[in-house]
Design a protein around this motif. Sequence first.
Motif, PDB file in Angstrom:
ATOM      1  N   LYS A 126      -0.500  22.084  10.292  1.00 54.70           N
ATOM      2  CA  LYS A 126      -1.799  21.407  10.193  1.00 54.70           C
ATOM      3  C   LYS A 126      -2.515  21.855   8.932  1.00 54.70           C
ATOM      4  O   LYS A 126      -2.523  23.046   8.608  1.00 54.70           O
ATOM      5  CB  LYS A 126      -2.662  21.727  11.418  1.00 54.70           C
ATOM      6  N   GLY A 127      -3.102  20.910   8.213  1.00 50.75           N
ATOM      7  CA  GLY A 127      -3.842  21.260   7.001  1.00 50.75           C
ATOM      8  C   GLY A 127      -2.963  21.278   5.753  1.00 50.75           C
ATOM      9  O   GLY A 127      -3.451  21.494   4.655  1.00 50.75           O
ATOM     10  N   TRP A 128      -1.639  21.062   5.910  1.00 51.53           N
ATOM     11  CA  TRP A 128      -0.753  21.038   4.746  1.00 51.53           C
ATOM     12  C   TRP A 128      -0.806  19.680   4.040  1.00 51.53           C
ATOM     13  O   TRP A 128      -0.280  19.499   2.961  1.00 51.53           O
ATOM     14  CB  TRP A 128       0.692  21.357   5.167  1.00 51.53           C
ATOM     15  N   GLY A 129      -1.388  18.688   4.721  1.00 57.70           N
ATOM     16  CA  GLY A 129      -1.656  17.434   4.024  1.00 57.70           C
ATOM     17  C   GLY A 129      -0.662  16.314   4.257  1.00 57.70           C
ATOM     18  O   GLY A 129      -0.562  15.401   3.428  1.00 57.70           O
ATOM     19  N   HIS A 130       0.047  16.350   5.391  1.00 60.38           N
ATOM     20  CA  HIS A 130       1.072  15.322   5.604  1.00 60.38           C
ATOM     21  C   HIS A 130       0.982  14.669   6.989  1.00 60.38           C
ATOM     22  O   HIS A 130       0.466  15.248   7.926  1.00 60.38           O
ATOM     23  CB  HIS A 130       2.465  15.923   5.411  1.00 60.38           C
TER      24      HIS A 130
ATOM     25  N   GLU B 204       6.388  17.933  16.692  1.00 60.64           N
ATOM     26  CA  GLU B 204       6.673  19.345  16.979  1.00 60.64           C
ATOM     27  C   GLU B 204       6.456  20.195  15.718  1.00 60.64           C
ATOM     28  O   GLU B 204       5.815  21.251  15.764  1.00 60.64           O
ATOM     29  CB  GLU B 204       8.134  19.446  17.475  1.00 60.64           C
ATOM     30  N   GLU B 205       6.973  19.725  14.581  1.00 64.64           N
ATOM     31  CA  GLU B 205       6.818  20.469  13.321  1.00 64.64           C
ATOM     32  C   GLU B 205       5.350  20.560  12.900  1.00 64.64           C
ATOM     33  O   GLU B 205       4.907  21.559  12.345  1.00 64.64           O
ATOM     34  CB  GLU B 205       7.612  19.773  12.200  1.00 64.64           C
ATOM     35  N   TYR B 206       4.616  19.500  13.183  1.00 59.82           N
ATOM     36  CA  TYR B 206       3.222  19.424  12.718  1.00 59.82           C
ATOM     37  C   TYR B 206       2.354  20.537  13.311  1.00 59.82           C
ATOM     38  O   TYR B 206       1.404  20.994  12.672  1.00 59.82           O
ATOM     39  CB  TYR B 206       2.643  18.046  13.078  1.00 59.82           C
TER      40      TYR B 206
ATOM     41  N   VAL C 232       0.856  -1.201   0.000  1.00 62.29           N
ATOM     42  CA  VAL C 232       0.000   0.000   0.000  1.00 62.29           C
ATOM     43  C   VAL C 232       0.882   1.237   0.000  1.00 62.29           C
ATOM     44  O   VAL C 232       1.832   1.340   0.779  1.00 62.29           O
ATOM     45  CB  VAL C 232      -0.938   0.017   1.234  1.00 62.29           C
ATOM     46  N   PHE C 233       0.555   2.169  -0.892  1.00 61.36           N
ATOM     47  CA  PHE C 233       1.247   3.461  -0.961  1.00 61.36           C
ATOM     48  C   PHE C 233       0.197   4.547  -0.761  1.00 61.36           C
ATOM     49  O   PHE C 233      -0.802   4.577  -1.478  1.00 61.36           O
ATOM     50  CB  PHE C 233       1.925   3.580  -2.335  1.00 61.36           C
ATOM     51  N   THR C 234       0.437   5.430   0.217  1.00 65.74           N
ATOM     52  CA  THR C 234      -0.601   6.417   0.546  1.00 65.74           C
ATOM     53  C   THR C 234      -0.601   7.630  -0.385  1.00 65.74           C
ATOM     54  O   THR C 234      -1.595   8.355  -0.426  1.00 65.74           O
ATOM     55  CB  THR C 234      -0.416   6.956   1.984  1.00 65.74           C
ATOM     56  N   GLY C 235       0.499   7.865  -1.125  1.00 67.29           N
ATOM     57  CA  GLY C 235       0.650   9.197  -1.703  1.00 67.29           C
ATOM     58  C   GLY C 235       0.785  10.159  -0.531  1.00 67.29           C
ATOM     59  O   GLY C 235       1.266   9.781   0.543  1.00 67.29           O
ATOM     60  N   ASP C 236       0.339  11.406  -0.694  1.00 71.75           N
ATOM     61  CA  ASP C 236       0.409  12.354   0.427  1.00 71.75           C
ATOM     62  C   ASP C 236      -0.839  12.191   1.286  1.00 71.75           C
ATOM     63  O   ASP C 236      -1.939  12.051   0.762  1.00 71.75           O
ATOM     64  CB  ASP C 236       0.499  13.785  -0.098  1.00 71.75           C
ATOM     65  N   HIS C 237      -0.648  12.259   2.587  1.00 70.87           N
ATOM     66  CA  HIS C 237      -1.793  11.978   3.466  1.00 70.87           C
ATOM     67  C   HIS C 237      -1.636  12.606   4.844  1.00 70.87           C
ATOM     68  O   HIS C 237      -0.624  12.412   5.511  1.00 70.87           O
ATOM     69  CB  HIS C 237      -1.961  10.460   3.636  1.00 70.87           C
ATOM     70  N   GLU C 238      -2.667  13.333   5.228  1.00 72.07           N
ATOM     71  CA  GLU C 238      -2.765  13.848   6.599  1.00 72.07           C
ATOM     72  C   GLU C 238      -3.986  13.205   7.243  1.00 72.07           C
ATOM     73  O   GLU C 238      -5.070  13.192   6.639  1.00 72.07           O
ATOM     74  CB  GLU C 238      -2.942  15.371   6.578  1.00 72.07           C
ATOM     75  N   TRP C 239      -3.824  12.677   8.431  1.00 77.53           N
ATOM     76  CA  TRP C 239      -4.972  12.054   9.099  1.00 77.53           C
ATOM     77  C   TRP C 239      -6.030  13.105   9.369  1.00 77.53           C
ATOM     78  O   TRP C 239      -5.740  14.160   9.908  1.00 77.53           O
ATOM     79  CB  TRP C 239      -4.525  11.349  10.385  1.00 77.53           C
ATOM     80  N   MET C 240      -7.252  12.783   8.968  1.00 79.97           N
ATOM     81  CA  MET C 240      -8.370  13.709   9.144  1.00 79.97           C
ATOM     82  C   MET C 240      -8.650  13.892  10.635  1.00 79.97           C
ATOM     83  O   MET C 240      -8.568  12.942  11.407  1.00 79.97           O
ATOM     84  CB  MET C 240      -9.590  13.095   8.460  1.00 79.97           C
TER      85      MET C 240
END
Length: 296
Positions: free
Chosen positions: A228-232, A222-224, A170-178
């Motif tokens: 938030k909302g940038w999609g990663h 920490e970076e996140y 499985v490859f997610t591509g770009d993904h931020e948990w909703m």
Amino acid sequence: MFFRFWGVRGSIPVPGKETIKYGGNTTCIEVRGNNNEMIILDAGTGIYQLGQHLMTRDQTDINIFISHTHWDHIQGLPMFQPNFLSNFNINIFGAIDLESGLGIKERLTKQMDRHFFPIQLEDLSAKINFIDIEEGSEIEIGSLKISSFQFNHPIINLGYRVEDANNSLVFTGDHEWMCNDLTEDDGAWEERQREVDFRRAETFNFMRQSDILIIDTAYTDEEYKTKKGWGHGTFDSSIAAGLEANCKQIYFTHHEPRRTDKALETAFRHALKKNKIPENQTRFYLAQEGYEVDIR
Ligand SMILES: [Zn+2]
Ligand SMILES: [Zn+2]
């Protein structure tokens, strides 16, 4: 099944001595089936070297699956050597953008516009087909079955599950948990929470028990906070996902461009220690350009 990372970096290529171990090229993964059929997941700058490599191989049927059309996932495509050779058949699969209604051909044609690239799409010698797909589409290429799922990102982004008789990747591509950004006193909170819970469960199901999970892990926790909302995803969210979905080998990818080899290993070690990984079958790795695995 066999796979090889040709690019593991997110956002922008960062060649140089500080990224030489894990690599500076953006996303591109080669997957081969048991009958040597080949698919390519994403066409970031890593696809350039793959294209050169294909000049030495007897393989002229190429299938490229694009997760989404942000630069770091398509930028290598105009310089992919097989485009210029008439003996190559190239199928390019990708999602229709639901907001604009543009198909994958229309969107990729934009990056070949003469203002950005000297050779236009219609002037390429290879036979190139564009195939629009939707979430849930299933495509068979030889012994490989490829299904798709929409992972959460600012634009439509399909992740892919590749299966053969024995293995799954499985490859997610770009993904931020909703997540639910509303406060509980907001009247829309409950409905939003139901949607979030549903999509998260569906996401885990798509990853479920894969032998290989290649997952967007751009940030530390920490970076996140400021992204938030940038999609990663983050190291912590990727570890939690791999365990929840009960995957066997998890490869963190889309490395943040400023992260040197040393900093990447430090962040990785820190995250594994902090999350107290249980002793089970799950193994975590940093995706590394040039690294190849035969999982047959
Ligand atoms: Zn990206
Ligand atoms: Zn993206």
